[in-house]
Design an enzyme around this catalytic site. Structure first.
Site, mmCIF file in Angstrom:
data_model
loop_
_atom_site.group_PDB
_atom_site.id
_atom_site.type_symbol
_atom_site.label_atom_id
_atom_site.label_comp_id
_atom_site.label_asym_id
_atom_site.label_seq_id
_atom_site.Cartn_x
_atom_site.Cartn_y
_atom_site.Cartn_z
ATOM 1 N N GLU B 84 1.051 -0.756 0.363
ATOM 2 C CA GLU B 84 -0.266 -0.100 -0.415
ATOM 3 C C GLU B 84 0.967 1.232 0.364
ATOM 4 O OE1 GLU B 84 -3.380 0.338 -0.162
ATOM 5 O OE2 GLU B 84 -3.531 2.459 -0.179
ATOM 6 N N GLY B 94 17.503 8.890 -0.714
ATOM 7 C CA GLY B 94 18.136 8.839 -1.939
ATOM 8 C C GLY B 94 19.932 8.456 -0.514
ATOM 9 N N GLY B 96 19.479 5.030 0.283
ATOM 10 C CA GLY B 96 19.373 3.333 0.279
ATOM 11 C C GLY B 96 18.381 3.067 1.356
ATOM 12 N N GLY B 98 14.994 3.140 1.162
ATOM 13 C CA GLY B 98 13.728 2.430 0.461
ATOM 14 C C GLY B 98 14.627 0.901 -0.022
ATOM 15 N N ASN B 125 5.674 10.392 -11.121
ATOM 16 C CA ASN B 125 6.167 10.001 -10.299
ATOM 17 C C ASN B 125 7.708 9.533 -10.327
ATOM 18 O OD1 ASN B 125 7.557 10.073 -7.475
ATOM 19 N ND2 ASN B 125 5.831 9.179 -6.464
ATOM 20 N N TYR B 132 11.382 1.216 -8.814
ATOM 21 C CA TYR B 132 10.862 -0.156 -8.719
ATOM 22 C C TYR B 132 11.541 -0.547 -10.015
ATOM 23 C CZ TYR B 132 7.924 2.120 -6.022
ATOM 24 O OH TYR B 132 7.155 3.033 -4.971
#
Lengths: 151, 151
Positions: B84, B94, B96, B98, B125, B132
């Site tokens: 979600e 920026g 790392g 994520g 985006n 991704y």
């Protein structure tokens, strides 16, 4: 039209539901994408920890359509009904069966206190889009679906 | 960079998670769309019947990002992880963080036997889309989101 009744799905409906899923996938130009196994389908909805719920439309002793949903959690709105599938077999389309299913879904969503119902539709599926418009549905083109495999 | 740790979210993380949800909604040009109440947020994830799960990234004693998912049931593929939200507060982007969250999600998806991970991204985006892509994500523009209210 012979009478159509709506009732909660049972585990014994799964083989027929999967048959209808395959019919819809073919209509959606993805006939080879249905790779789920019937045991997984059954266990996911009717095992000790169900992750989906479904209602079926029945006429003349046969399941002619169904709707399948699960709980979506929106971090903006809260718990919603996510409508994974709503479908009616081809011979029974245009007779109001979809509306019977949709009305029951709305009743369930209200009973469970969901903050609305969300789902997806293929952008070229005009009959479906027109059907949803009757429910004052809002359509949003801004989001892309993203998938990764996790083998 | 100070060390960043990833751990399962706890109920006490909810207020901070909701703060980060609001930050992301503002970035997504929808600052007024977050109407969920904190009690509903807490109960949905940490009450008797959780409908979502989350992991948080922590650094210097503060939650700086999180990922929140639930179980999606695809009638084509079976049980999947539905992501979600995955987000990192602006000051920490920026670096790392994520990737740490994403790697943990993939581990969880494998452990739970999910048939992949799916989510959505806004079509404009680009930083998110590029992120991704590193995970070999497939993007699909063919589906519209549909919503109805059920007051």
């Amino acid at each position: 039209m012979p009478p159509v009744s709506i009732r909660p799905a049972q585990i014994t409906d799964c083989p027929r539901m999967l048959e209808l899923v395959q019919e819809l996938a073919t209509y959606e130009r993805a006939p080879n994408e249905v790779t789920i196994e019937i045991e997984h389908f059954m266990e996911s909805g009717f095992g000790p920890n169900p992750v989906y719920w479904a209602i079926v439309a029945e006429a003349e002793g046969q399941v002619i359509g169904f709707a399948l949903y699960y709980v979506r959690f929106s971090t903006w709105k809260g718990r919603k009904m996510y409508l994974e599938d709503i479908l009616v077999t081809e011979a029974w389309r245009g007779k109001g069966v979809g509306s019977l299913l949709m009305d029951e879904l709305i009743t369930i969503a209200r009973e469970k206190g969901f903050k609305g119902i969300t789902w997806q539709v293929l952008d070229w599926n005009e009959p479906a889009i027109n059907f949803y418009k009757r429910y004052a549905a809002k359509f949003d083109r801004e989001w892309l679906n993203v998938t990764i495999d996790t083998p």
